[in-house]
Design a protein around this motif. Structure first.
Motif, short mmCIF file in Angstrom:
data_model
loop_
_atom_site.label_atom_id
_atom_site.label_comp_id
_atom_site.label_asym_id
_atom_site.label_seq_id
_atom_site.Cartn_x
_atom_site.Cartn_y
_atom_site.Cartn_z
N SER A 31 0.82 -1.21 0.00
CA SER A 31 0.00 0.00 0.00
C SER A 31 0.86 1.26 0.00
CB SER A 31 -0.91 -0.01 1.22
OG SER A 31 -1.63 1.19 1.31
N ALA A 32 1.90 1.28 0.83
CA ALA A 32 2.77 2.45 0.91
C ALA A 32 3.51 2.69 -0.40
CB ALA A 32 3.76 2.30 2.05
N ILE A 33 3.98 1.61 -1.04
CA ILE A 33 4.69 1.76 -2.31
C ILE A 33 3.75 2.20 -3.41
CG2 ILE A 33 5.93 0.48 -4.10
CD1 ILE A 33 7.31 -1.06 -1.84
N ALA A 34 2.53 1.65 -3.43
CA ALA A 34 1.56 2.04 -4.45
C ALA A 34 1.16 3.50 -4.32
CB ALA A 34 0.32 1.15 -4.34
N ASP A 35 1.05 3.99 -3.07
CA ASP A 35 0.68 5.38 -2.84
C ASP A 35 1.86 6.33 -3.02
OD1 ASP A 35 -1.82 4.45 -2.22
OD2 ASP A 35 -1.55 4.59 -0.05
N GLY A 36 3.07 5.78 -2.96
CA GLY A 36 4.26 6.62 -3.06
C GLY A 36 4.47 7.47 -1.82
N GLY A 37 3.96 7.00 -0.70
CA GLY A 37 4.03 7.77 0.54
C GLY A 37 5.07 7.27 1.50
N ILE A 38 4.63 6.99 2.71
CA ILE A 38 5.52 6.60 3.79
C ILE A 38 5.06 5.24 4.34
CG2 ILE A 38 6.26 7.17 6.13
CD1 ILE A 38 6.07 10.09 5.36
N LEU A 39 6.04 4.34 4.52
CA LEU A 39 5.76 3.06 5.15
C LEU A 39 5.77 3.26 6.65
CD1 LEU A 39 5.45 -0.02 5.22
CD2 LEU A 39 7.95 -0.18 5.07
N GLU A 40 4.67 2.88 7.30
CA GLU A 40 4.55 3.04 8.75
C GLU A 40 4.36 1.68 9.39
OE1 GLU A 40 1.51 5.11 11.97
OE2 GLU A 40 1.58 5.85 9.92
N LEU A 41 5.29 1.33 10.29
CA LEU A 41 5.23 0.07 11.03
C LEU A 41 5.31 0.35 12.51
CD1 LEU A 41 7.75 -2.00 8.88
CD2 LEU A 41 5.27 -2.20 8.85
N THR A 42 4.74 -0.54 13.31
CA THR A 42 4.82 -0.43 14.77
C THR A 42 5.59 -1.63 15.28
OG1 THR A 42 2.67 0.66 14.82
CG2 THR A 42 3.49 -0.23 16.89
N ASP A 43 6.64 -1.36 16.08
CA ASP A 43 7.45 -2.46 16.58
C ASP A 43 6.81 -3.09 17.81
OD1 ASP A 43 8.07 -0.78 18.69
OD2 ASP A 43 10.21 -0.75 18.32
N SER A 44 7.44 -4.13 18.34
CA SER A 44 6.87 -4.88 19.46
C SER A 44 6.85 -4.08 20.76
CB SER A 44 7.62 -6.19 19.66
OG SER A 44 8.99 -5.94 19.88
N ARG A 45 7.57 -2.97 20.81
CA ARG A 45 7.56 -2.10 22.00
C ARG A 45 6.57 -0.94 21.87
NH1 ARG A 45 13.93 -1.43 23.49
NH2 ARG A 45 14.35 -3.63 23.80
N GLY A 46 5.87 -0.88 20.75
CA GLY A 46 4.88 0.17 20.55
C GLY A 46 5.41 1.42 19.87
N ARG A 47 6.68 1.40 19.45
CA ARG A 47 7.25 2.56 18.75
C ARG A 47 6.85 2.52 17.29
NH1 ARG A 47 13.37 1.58 20.61
NH2 ARG A 47 12.72 -0.44 19.80
N THR A 48 6.71 3.68 16.68
CA THR A 48 6.33 3.79 15.28
C THR A 48 7.56 4.08 14.44
OG1 THR A 48 4.15 4.61 15.90
CG2 THR A 48 4.86 5.02 13.64
N ILE A 49 7.73 3.34 13.36
CA ILE A 49 8.84 3.51 12.44
C ILE A 49 8.27 4.01 11.12
CG2 ILE A 49 10.63 2.32 11.10
CD1 ILE A 49 9.55 0.93 14.40
N LEU A 50 8.80 5.12 10.62
CA LEU A 50 8.36 5.70 9.36
C LEU A 50 9.51 5.70 8.37
CD1 LEU A 50 6.54 8.80 10.87
CD2 LEU A 50 5.48 6.70 10.09
N VAL A 51 9.28 5.15 7.17
CA VAL A 51 10.31 5.10 6.14
C VAL A 51 9.70 5.62 4.84
CG1 VAL A 51 11.91 3.61 4.87
CG2 VAL A 51 11.30 3.05 7.23
#
Length: 74
Positions: A31-51
């Motif tokens: 979805s993030a690649i198709a939109d050309g936006g930002i990949l957003e993931l949440t790690d096991s500690r609840g932190r958000t990673i944006l790429v």
């Protein structure tokens, strides 16, 4: 589950440990690649990673199966 993200122009990979399923992670990446936006993931500690997707070289989604330890029968 361990997710490894290769980022362009960086020597190191991003490694994220998450509680999300492989299907959820794959859907988020697509979805993030198709939109050309930002990949957003949440790690096991609840932190958000944006790429930013423009900098993603590859995404490796690890296995959900835990490796076996010991001398049991295969």
């Amino acid at each position: 589950m361990e997710i490894t993200i290769g980022v362009q122009n960086l020597a190191r990979e991003l490694v994220v440990e998450t509680d999300q399923t492989a299907e959820d992670v794959t859907a988020a990446v697509r979805s993030a690649i198709a939109d050309g936006g930002i990949l957003e993931l949440t790690d096991s500690r609840g932190r958000t990673i944006l790429v930013p997707t423009a900098t993603i070289g590859y995404v490796e989604v690890g296995s959900t199966e835990q490796p076996r330890v010991g001398f049991g029968a295969l």
